[in-house]
Design an enzyme around this catalytic site. Structure first.
Site, PDB file in Angstrom:
ATOM      1  N   GLU A 286     -13.671 -11.176   4.795  1.00  0.00           N
ATOM      2  CA  GLU A 286     -14.306 -10.381   3.570  1.00  0.00           C
ATOM      3  C   GLU A 286     -14.119 -11.242   2.422  1.00  0.00           C
ATOM      4  OE1 GLU A 286     -12.725  -6.489   2.251  1.00  0.00           O
ATOM      5  OE2 GLU A 286     -12.980  -6.956   0.337  1.00  0.00           O
TER       6      GLU A 286
ATOM      7  N   ARG B 282     -14.601 -11.490  -6.712  1.00  0.00           N
ATOM      8  CA  ARG B 282     -13.847 -11.623  -8.035  1.00  0.00           C
ATOM      9  C   ARG B 282     -13.507 -12.928  -8.650  1.00  0.00           C
ATOM     10  NH1 ARG B 282      -8.940  -8.500  -5.049  1.00  0.00           N
ATOM     11  NH2 ARG B 282     -10.060  -7.166  -3.858  1.00  0.00           N
TER      12      ARG B 282
ATOM     13  N   LYS C 274     -13.692   2.171   4.047  1.00  0.00           N
ATOM     14  CA  LYS C 274     -12.357   1.495   3.756  1.00  0.00           C
ATOM     15  C   LYS C 274     -11.353   2.631   3.233  1.00  0.00           C
ATOM     16  CE  LYS C 274     -11.032  -2.611   0.864  1.00  0.00           C
ATOM     17  NZ  LYS C 274     -11.492  -3.887   0.575  1.00  0.00           N
TER      18      LYS C 274
HETATM   19  C1  3PG Z   1      -8.404  -5.711  -1.243  1.00  0.00           C
HETATM   20  O1  3PG Z   1      -9.257  -5.987  -2.449  1.00  0.00           O
HETATM   21  O2  3PG Z   1      -8.861  -5.093  -0.271  1.00  0.00           O
HETATM   22  C2  3PG Z   1      -7.228  -5.819  -1.712  1.00  0.00           C
HETATM   23  O3  3PG Z   1      -6.771  -6.849  -2.769  1.00  0.00           O
HETATM   24  C3  3PG Z   1      -6.349  -6.250  -0.502  1.00  0.00           C
HETATM   25  O4  3PG Z   1      -5.054  -5.764  -0.599  1.00  0.00           O
HETATM   26  P1  3PG Z   1      -3.748  -6.507  -0.160  1.00  0.00           P
HETATM   27  O5  3PG Z   1      -3.703  -7.751  -1.209  1.00  0.00           O
HETATM   28  O6  3PG Z   1      -2.737  -5.606  -0.518  1.00  0.00           O
HETATM   29  O7  3PG Z   1      -3.846  -6.777   1.189  1.00  0.00           O
END
Ligand code: 3PG
Length: 217
Positions: free
Chosen positions: A47, A51, A135
């Site tokens: 993914e 951002r 999700k």
């Molecule tokens: C996301 O966008 O899915 C999260 O930022 C991932 O979360 P994590 O950094 O706690 O793994």
């Protein structure tokens, strides 16, 4: 309630690996060596979050140069983000939440799509729109496995990709839940490791993660 084609295909793609690395990439030039390290480590489904300014170019470079990677676009917030994801040839799109507009656009488009949910009401909206793979975000702050257990009571056939607060220490316990298709997380390739070009370390973390297994279904 019928599952739409977008959601059905999204579930198949998410099921390709036990972990989907969530990538926030600052320099497009890092994209290809990073994706190669992940694929070598056994994690093909990636993914790339929308951002950073580099995100679209990074995803496009991986799509062009790392054919074994299955590139999804994350942090998809609007139908325009969804359209852009399809345009660059992404394999799927995924969101931390959803809007009715996004669900409508995804249901009528060709791109596999996974909305994000946190509550039973949000899950109801997604399932009734034909999206039965979601999700669960942010998984740990939103109640962790206890919350997931509670949600799967009324929604026994929904598949989840929990993300947010998941890492090496707790990924296996999430994957042991029968409704979990895969887990997402940034721990495989944190921004600092990408910035440093720590491809070997990323590959090793990917290899360890690729050995995790989902529960038998
Ligand atoms: C996301 O966008 O899915 C999260 O930022 C991932 O979360 P994590 O950094 O706690 O793994």
């Amino acid at each position: 309630m019928t599952t739409n084609a977008s959601s059905k295909r999204a579930r198949e793609l998410l099921a390709l690996a036990p972990v989907v690395p969530v990538i926030t990439i600052e320099r497009a030039a890092d994209a290809v060596p990073l994706a190669r390290a992940l694929v070598r480590g056994g994690l093909r489904t990636i993914e790339i979050t929308l951002r950073t300014d580099a995100a679209v170019d990074a995803a496009a470079a991986i799509i062009a140069e790392v054919p074994d990677a299955v590139v999804g676009i994350g942090t998809v917030l609007t139908p325009a983000d969804l359209a852009r994801s399809a345009e660059i040839g992404a394999a799927f799109a995924i969101s931390p939440g959803y809007t009715p507009d996004l669900l409508r656009a995804a249901a009528t488009g060709a791109l596999p799509y996974t909305p994000g949910i946190q509550t039973a009401s949000e899950l109801t909206a997604c399932v009734t729109a034909g999206f039965d793979t979601v999700k669960f975000f942010p998984a740990v702050p939103a109640g962790g496995l206890a919350a997931l257990n509670a949600l799967t009571g009324p929604f026994p056939s929904v598949g989840f990709c929990p993300t947010g607060g998941i890492g090496e220490a707790n990924a296996a316990e999430w994957l042991a839940h029968r409704n979990v298709i895969t887990v997402g997380g940034s721990w495989i390739a944190p921004a600092a490791a990408i910035r440093e070009g720590a491809w070997q370390a990323i590959e090793e973390r990917a290899r360890a993660a690729s050995r995790l297994r989902t529960a038998p279904r």
